[in-house]
Scaffold this active site. Structure first.
Site, short mmCIF file in Angstrom:
data_model
loop_
_atom_site.label_atom_id
_atom_site.label_comp_id
_atom_site.label_asym_id
_atom_site.label_seq_id
_atom_site.Cartn_x
_atom_site.Cartn_y
_atom_site.Cartn_z
N ASN A 44 52.04 54.75 31.70
CA ASN A 44 51.86 53.94 32.72
C ASN A 44 53.23 53.36 33.00
O ASN A 44 53.73 52.44 32.42
CB ASN A 44 51.03 52.83 32.57
CG ASN A 44 50.72 51.73 33.69
OD1 ASN A 44 51.49 51.83 34.72
ND2 ASN A 44 49.57 50.98 33.36
N ARG A 90 49.74 57.12 35.11
CA ARG A 90 48.71 56.26 36.13
C ARG A 90 49.53 55.88 37.41
O ARG A 90 50.89 55.84 37.38
CB ARG A 90 48.29 54.98 35.50
CG ARG A 90 47.87 53.85 36.38
CD ARG A 90 48.19 52.51 36.28
NE ARG A 90 47.62 51.54 37.05
CZ ARG A 90 48.17 50.30 37.25
NH1 ARG A 90 48.96 49.93 36.46
NH2 ARG A 90 47.66 49.82 38.05
N HIS A 119 42.40 49.52 41.13
CA HIS A 119 41.61 49.26 39.94
C HIS A 119 40.61 50.44 40.09
O HIS A 119 39.53 50.21 39.32
CB HIS A 119 40.88 47.99 39.95
CG HIS A 119 41.84 47.01 39.50
ND1 HIS A 119 41.56 45.66 40.12
CD2 HIS A 119 43.04 46.68 38.78
CE1 HIS A 119 42.69 44.95 39.94
NE2 HIS A 119 43.42 45.37 39.28
N ARG A 170 48.41 36.24 42.82
CA ARG A 170 48.19 36.63 44.03
C ARG A 170 47.14 35.77 44.85
O ARG A 170 46.21 35.27 44.26
CB ARG A 170 47.76 37.89 44.21
CG ARG A 170 48.67 39.07 43.93
CD ARG A 170 48.46 40.50 43.67
NE ARG A 170 48.40 40.91 42.28
CZ ARG A 170 47.91 41.92 41.68
NH1 ARG A 170 47.06 42.61 42.45
NH2 ARG A 170 48.17 42.18 40.64
N ARG A 184 43.77 31.54 29.84
CA ARG A 184 43.70 30.53 28.67
C ARG A 184 44.41 29.52 28.79
O ARG A 184 43.93 28.44 28.34
CB ARG A 184 44.39 31.52 27.51
CG ARG A 184 43.41 32.63 27.03
CD ARG A 184 44.08 33.92 26.20
NE ARG A 184 44.93 34.68 27.15
CZ ARG A 184 45.44 35.64 26.67
NH1 ARG A 184 45.16 36.33 25.59
NH2 ARG A 184 46.15 36.68 27.41
N GLY A 222 40.63 41.64 31.23
CA GLY A 222 40.97 40.26 30.13
C GLY A 222 40.09 39.31 30.61
O GLY A 222 39.37 38.66 29.67
N GLU A 225 41.36 52.49 31.03
CA GLU A 225 41.81 53.43 31.94
C GLU A 225 42.58 54.35 31.69
O GLU A 225 42.38 55.48 32.07
CB GLU A 225 42.76 52.60 32.94
CG GLU A 225 42.10 51.57 34.05
CD GLU A 225 42.64 50.21 34.22
OE1 GLU A 225 42.98 49.44 33.20
OE2 GLU A 225 43.02 50.16 35.60
P1 ADP Z 1 46.28 42.85 33.49
O1 ADP Z 1 45.62 42.71 34.81
O2 ADP Z 1 47.71 42.43 33.53
O3 ADP Z 1 45.84 44.23 32.60
P2 ADP Z 1 44.27 41.54 31.82
O4 ADP Z 1 43.30 42.38 31.97
O5 ADP Z 1 44.74 41.60 30.39
O6 ADP Z 1 45.61 41.81 32.73
O7 ADP Z 1 43.88 40.20 32.10
C1 ADP Z 1 44.91 38.87 31.81
C2 ADP Z 1 43.85 37.66 32.16
O8 ADP Z 1 42.80 37.74 31.06
C3 ADP Z 1 44.52 36.36 31.80
O9 ADP Z 1 43.93 35.35 32.53
C4 ADP Z 1 44.10 36.07 30.13
O10 ADP Z 1 43.92 34.75 30.13
C5 ADP Z 1 42.59 36.70 30.30
N1 ADP Z 1 42.49 37.10 28.76
C6 ADP Z 1 42.95 38.15 28.21
N2 ADP Z 1 42.47 38.35 26.99
C7 ADP Z 1 42.02 37.21 26.55
C8 ADP Z 1 41.33 36.71 25.42
N3 ADP Z 1 41.40 37.66 24.37
N4 ADP Z 1 40.58 35.61 25.72
C9 ADP Z 1 40.48 34.92 26.63
N5 ADP Z 1 41.21 35.28 27.95
C10 ADP Z 1 41.80 36.36 27.67
#
Ligand code: ADP
Length: 404
Positions: free
Chosen positions: A7, A94, A183, A244, A288, A334, A387
Site C-alpha cells: 500500500n 492497493r 473503501h 475531511r 481517542r 478504527g 483489506e
Molecule cells: P485509517 O482510516 O487511517 O486506516 P483507522 O481505521 O485506524 O484509520 O481509524 C482511526 C480512528 O480510529 C481514530 O479516530 C482512532 O481514534 C480510532 N481508533 C483506532 N484504534 C482505536 C482503539 N484501539 N480504540 C479506540 N479508538 C481507536
C-alpha cells in the site's frame, strides 16, 4: 503462494507478506512500513512474525530505494522470513482510484498502468504514489506478476441515478465527474464476513456497512451488490471524518475562497486536511483524543462527536429507505471496531425498526462480535476489516488463473 501486499502512499510504503494456502488459510509472515520517503530523515519498521521487530532511522530518497529496503529486510539472515527474493510469487497493490475502468482487480500490464495514470486526476495524492510502487517492484522484481485492487471497484454496481451528480451532463462525458465511492475493498470484505457471521445469505440480504476510521464511509448493499455509498467523486463526500468535512453546501467553497482570498489548492487542502473532527474541535482528528477531551468537558469535542454519530444515523436511515429495509448493519475500521459509545448512540436510534441493542456484547472491542439481541429484527455486527487479505486473495486468484 507467497504474496507481498503493498500500500504505497506519497511518502510511505506499507507492506504485508502473506503465505496464502487458500482463501481462508494463510500465515502472516511479516509486515511493516517505510515512512518519510523523500525527506531527510526516513524510517523503516519491520515486524517479522515470531522474531524481534526491527526499527531503522535512515533516509529513503525514493520509492525504488524504499522497496529495495523492504525486500532486503524480508531476506535478511537474522530477521528475514524468506531465503531469497525468488520466494515471492506475486505482488498485490492497493489502488485508491480506478474510476469506471475497473470493476474488479487486474493483472498489471501497460494498458492497466495507463488507466491508473488517467485516474491520477481524481486521486492526485494517491494514484501517482501507487504507480511509483508498481514501477519500483517492476525494477526490483522484474519477473514477478503484479495485481492491482481498487478501492472504487466494489462500488461499480451503483445505478446511474445514484452515481450521477445533477451537474451539466457534459462534465460527466468530458471529465468523468460522477460518484465513485471508496473503501470498497473493506465494505466488500465486512459485508461478506458479516453475512457469514450472522448466518445470512449475502445474495439474499440487505446490508449497511459503516467503515468508520480516519476516512469514513457508509455503503448500502443489496444481494451482494452496492447500490449506494456515501463517498463520491473523491473521498471527501459523505460524513464528517478525521480531517475531511464531508458533504457541505457547494456554495460555501467560493464564498470562503473569496472571503479568505484562497486559491483552489488552498481550499482543497482546508476541506481535506484541516476540517472534520480536527477542524471543528481544534483538538485532534483522533477519536481517542476527542473522547478524552469530551470527558474533560470540552464542548466542541462533544459537539463533533455528536455530529459524527448523527451523520452515521442519517446515512443508515437513508440507506434503509434505499434498500427497502435492512437485515444487517456492520461496523468496522478504527472507530467502528473500537468506539463502543458511537455504536450505542447510533443503534439506540433504530429501535423503531425493531433493532434491539445488546449493551453487554457491545463492550467488546477490536474483534468480531454480534451486538444485537437474539430477538432483534435487525442484526448488528462488529467485523474487523482486512483489506490486505482481500488483495492477497485477488492476487492469488488472478495469478493462478493466468498460470492455468
Ligand atoms: P485509517 O482510516 O487511517 O486506516 P483507522 O481505521 O485506524 O484509520 O481509524 C482511526 C480512528 O480510529 C481514530 O479516530 C482512532 O481514534 C480510532 N481508533 C483506532 N484504534 C482505536 C482503539 N484501539 N480504540 C479506540 N479508538 C481507536
Amino acid at each position: 503462494m507467497i504474496i507481498l501486499v503493498i500500500n504505497c502512499g506519497s511518502s510511505s510504503i506499507k507492506y504485508q507478506l502473506l503465505d496464502m494456502k487458500n482463501d481462508d488459510v494463510y500465515d502472516l509472515l511479516a509486515k511493516g512500513i517505510v515512512e518519510k520517503i523523500g525527506l531527510p530523515s526516513g524510517k523503516l519498521v519491520h515486524r517479522p512474525s515470531g522474531k524481534d521487530r526491527v526499527e531503522k532511522e535512515v533516509a529513503v530518497p525514493d520509492h525504488k530505494v524504499g522497496m529495495q529496503m523492504v525486500l532486503e529486510e524480508l531476506v535478511d539472515p537474522v530477521h528475514g522470513v524468506l531465503k531469497s527474493f525468488d520466494d515471492i510469487e506475486a505482488v498485490g497493490h492497493r489502488i485508491v482510484q480506478g474510476a469506471d475502468f475497473f470493476s474488479g482487480s487486474a493483472i498489471v500490464d501497460e494498458d492497466v498502468l495507463q488507466k491508473i495514470e488517467i485516474c491520477c486526476d481524481f486521486a492526485p495524492l494517491h494514484n501517482p504514489a501507487h504507480l511509483l510502487g508498481i514501477r519500483a517492484v517492476q525494477h526490483v522484481l522484474p519477473s514477478v506478476p503484479q495485481v492491482v485492487t481498487f478501492d472504487t471497484a466494489y462500488h461499480q454496481t451503483m445505478p446511474d441515478y445514484a452515481y450521477m451528480y445533477a451537474l451539466p451532463y457534459e462534465y460527466y462525458t468530458k471529465y468523468r465527474v460522477r460518484r465513485y465511492g471508496a473503501h470498497g475493498t473493506s465494505h466488500q470484505f465486512v459485508a461478506h464476513k458479516g453475512a457469514e457471521f450472522c448466518g445470512l445469505d449475502i445474495n439474499d440480504s440487505r446490508i449497511i456497512t459503516c467503515h468508520l476510521g480516519n476516512g469514513s464511509s457508509v455503503t448500502a448493499i443489496k444481494n451482494g451488490k452496492v447500490v449506494d455509498t456515501s463517498m463520491g467523486f473523491t473521498p471527501l463526500e459523505g460524513m464528517i471524518m478525521g480531517t475531511r468535512c464531508g458533504i457541505i453546501d457547494a456554495n460555501i467553497v467560493p464564498y470562503i475562497m473569496k472571503k479568505e482570498n484562497l486559491t483552489p489548492d488552498q481550499m482543497t487542502d482546508i476541506m481535506n486536511k484541516k476540517s472534520g473532527l480536527l477542524g471543528m474541535t481544534g483538538v485532534s482528528s483522533d477519536m481517542r483524543d476527542l473522547d478524552a477531551a469530551a470527558n474533560a468537558g470540552d464542548e466542541k469535542a462533544k459537539l463533533a462527536m455528536k455530529k459524527l454519530s448523527y451523520d452515521v444515523i442519517k446515512l443508515i436511515g437513508a440507506y434503509i429507505a434505499v434498500l427497502d429495509g435492512v437485515d444487517l448493519i456492520v461496523f468496522t475500521a478504527g472507530i467502528g471496531e473500537n468506539n463502543t459509545r458511537l455504536r450505542r448512540r447510533v443503534c439506540e436510534n433504530f429501535g423503531y425498526i425493531g433493532l434491539k441493542f445488546d449493551y453487554e456484547a457491545n463492550i467488546a472491542t477490536g474483534k468480531d462480535v454480534l451486538i444485537s439481541c437474539p430477538d432483534s429484527k435487525v442484526k448488528v455486527a462488529v467485523i474487523t476489516t482486512d483489506e490486505e487479505l482481500v488483495i492477497a486473495r485477488d492476487t492469488m486468484h488472478l495469478v493462478q488463473g493466468c498460470e492455468e
